[in-house]
Design a protein around this motif. Structure first.
Motif, short mmCIF file in Angstrom:
data_model
loop_
_atom_site.label_atom_id
_atom_site.label_comp_id
_atom_site.label_asym_id
_atom_site.label_seq_id
_atom_site.Cartn_x
_atom_site.Cartn_y
_atom_site.Cartn_z
N LEU A 354 -20.70 -16.91 -43.74
CA LEU A 354 -20.86 -15.51 -43.35
C LEU A 354 -19.54 -14.92 -42.87
N HIS A 355 -18.80 -15.69 -42.10
CA HIS A 355 -17.49 -15.25 -41.59
C HIS A 355 -16.56 -14.90 -42.75
N ALA A 356 -16.52 -15.76 -43.75
CA ALA A 356 -15.65 -15.54 -44.90
C ALA A 356 -16.06 -14.28 -45.67
N GLU A 357 -17.37 -14.02 -45.74
CA GLU A 357 -17.87 -12.84 -46.44
C GLU A 357 -17.46 -11.54 -45.74
N LEU A 358 -17.32 -11.59 -44.43
CA LEU A 358 -17.03 -10.39 -43.65
C LEU A 358 -15.54 -10.18 -43.40
N GLN A 359 -14.73 -11.15 -43.78
CA GLN A 359 -13.30 -11.10 -43.46
C GLN A 359 -12.53 -10.30 -44.51
N ARG A 360 -12.02 -9.16 -44.11
CA ARG A 360 -11.21 -8.29 -44.96
C ARG A 360 -10.08 -7.71 -44.12
N ASP A 361 -9.13 -7.05 -44.76
CA ASP A 361 -8.09 -6.34 -44.03
C ASP A 361 -8.65 -4.98 -43.62
N THR A 362 -9.44 -5.00 -42.57
CA THR A 362 -10.20 -3.81 -42.17
C THR A 362 -9.30 -2.62 -41.88
N SER A 363 -8.23 -2.85 -41.14
CA SER A 363 -7.34 -1.74 -40.78
C SER A 363 -6.78 -1.05 -42.02
N GLN A 364 -6.32 -1.86 -42.98
CA GLN A 364 -5.74 -1.29 -44.20
C GLN A 364 -6.78 -0.52 -45.00
N LEU A 365 -7.93 -1.14 -45.22
CA LEU A 365 -8.99 -0.50 -46.02
C LEU A 365 -9.50 0.78 -45.36
N ALA A 366 -9.66 0.72 -44.03
CA ALA A 366 -10.19 1.88 -43.31
C ALA A 366 -9.19 3.04 -43.34
#
Length: 376
Positions: A354-366
């Motif tokens: 689940l952790h791996a599924e949720l891990q993205r570069d959130t700051s960049q994408l947002a």
């Protein structure tokens, strides 16, 4: 920006890191908490003002909350920010966003309201209120697109902050615990209403667990404003001397524990990202519960179970959340630590995926998504 409680303040703080990195001269203001303030956010009202859950509980604070929203809307319309970002708190933010959008202010909502879990009727309000939704779960953009709502999956910010392999020993050292200790984290919530309805049950359950396993250690991370109330309730349950209450530090406590007794909410996802077995519980005003239960669309309430689409961990809700039942569920996890380690290993493996599924570069994408909105 508006973030309405501890979890929203944390998410907004992480988002602000990305925003200020892209736009160093940016200013931000509205409603927020200490995490946002550390990033230079100017809080016109503290986030605790909106930290109310449940229909009946909201009614008690309705006049004050509506007054704040009216004043905030007037101030924003006078100052006209480039973009308004509502962080979760949909009951407050969606109405505010609708008014701002109607006046030509761009609106972004960070964290898709859980229309897939309950209150599917909220879709129309989302479409009317927001220009774009930043989604933290991968299945949400397609769901919103089917209703004509623009959205971007940005991952969950906490999945990048919380390490894939938490350091239990370091966390225990920081909290004054030994590696060989058996540790239970107690998280009764970050709202006053949650403490009112849950803390006493949790501490009574702790007393029963302590009776069964006298060497057990209990640690409670407390929101500063609620610490006194938590200490009082622990004393009333007769466990104040047995419970280590620390100010904030929820991540250190979750990293250090063997199992957690935890209020349903964002904290349960944090516990899953720390790969910890848990017992999820909730209790609220009876009438609020009846209203919410009728709007529920899935058999699960806890985020880890919803995202895994199965009861990976037990949920004890409302009348089922008795001290005896909570203690029994905790003891089953604690017994499994020595007698059935494979049971705990299965949970850890599922939460790691689940952790791996949720891990993205959130700051960049947002910030990429917000840039497009600003340019549009």
């Amino acid at each position: 920006m508006v973030a309405g409680e501890t979890s929203g303040d944390l998410l907004a703080g992480l988002l602000l890191d990305g925003l200020t990195s892209r736009w160093p001269l940016m200013t931000s203001a509205g409603i927020g908490g200490p995490q946002m303030a550390r990033r230079g956010f100017q809080a016109w009202w503290p986030s605790e003002k909106l930290a109310v859950r449940g229909y009946v509980e909201v009614l008690r604070h309705y006049r004050e909350i509506v007054g704040i929203r009216k004043q905030l809307k007037a101030r924003l319309l006078a100052q006209r920010p480039d973009v308004f970002i509502g962080v979760d708190a949909p009951d407050f933010n969606l109405d505010l966003e609708a008014g701002l959008k109607a006046e030509g202010i761009r609106t972004v909502h960070f964290v898709c309201p859980s229309i897939w879990a309950w209150r599917a009727d909220r879709v129309e309000k989302i479409r009317r209120s927001v220009d774009h939704v930043l989604c933290i779960f991968p299945f949400e953009p397609a769901l919103l697109a089917a209703h004509g709502i623009a959205a971007t999956y940005v991952g969950h910010p906490l999945a990048s902050v919380i390490p894939l392999q938490p350091d239990r020993s370091a966390a225990r050292l920081a909290l004054g615990l030994r590696d060989e200790d058996t540790v239970v984290a107690i998280l009764p919530g970050s709202r006053e209403s949650e403490i009112e309805y849950l803390a006493n049950r949790f501490f009574q359950a702790a007393a029963l667990v302590k009776r069964a396993q006298p060497a057990i250690k209990f640690v409670v991370p407390a929101v500063p404003l609620l610490q006194g109330q938590i200490e009082r309730l622990a004393g009333e349950a007769g466990v104040r001397a047995d419970v280590q209450i620390v100010q904030s530090q929820s991540h250190a406590v979750l990293a250090a524990c063997d199992v957690t007794l935890i209020a349903s909410g964002t904290a349960t996802l944090e516990a899953a990202l720390f790969k910890r077995p848990m017992v999820i519980a909730y209790n609220m005003n009876w009438l609020s519960w009846q209203i919410m239960r009728r709007k529920q669309l899935q058999p699960w309430v806890g985020l880890p179970n919803i995202l895994c689409e199965q009861f990976v961990v037990p949920e004890l809700l409302q009348e089922a959340a008795t001290p005896e039942a909570l203690a029994s569920a905790l003891l089953q996890w604690l017994d499994a630590k020595s007698s059935a380690p494979d049971k705990i290993a299965v949970v850890e493996q599922r939460f790691t995926r689940l952790h791996a599924e949720l891990q993205r570069d959130t700051s960049q994408l947002a910030t990429d998504a917000i840039q497009k909105i600003l340019e549009g």
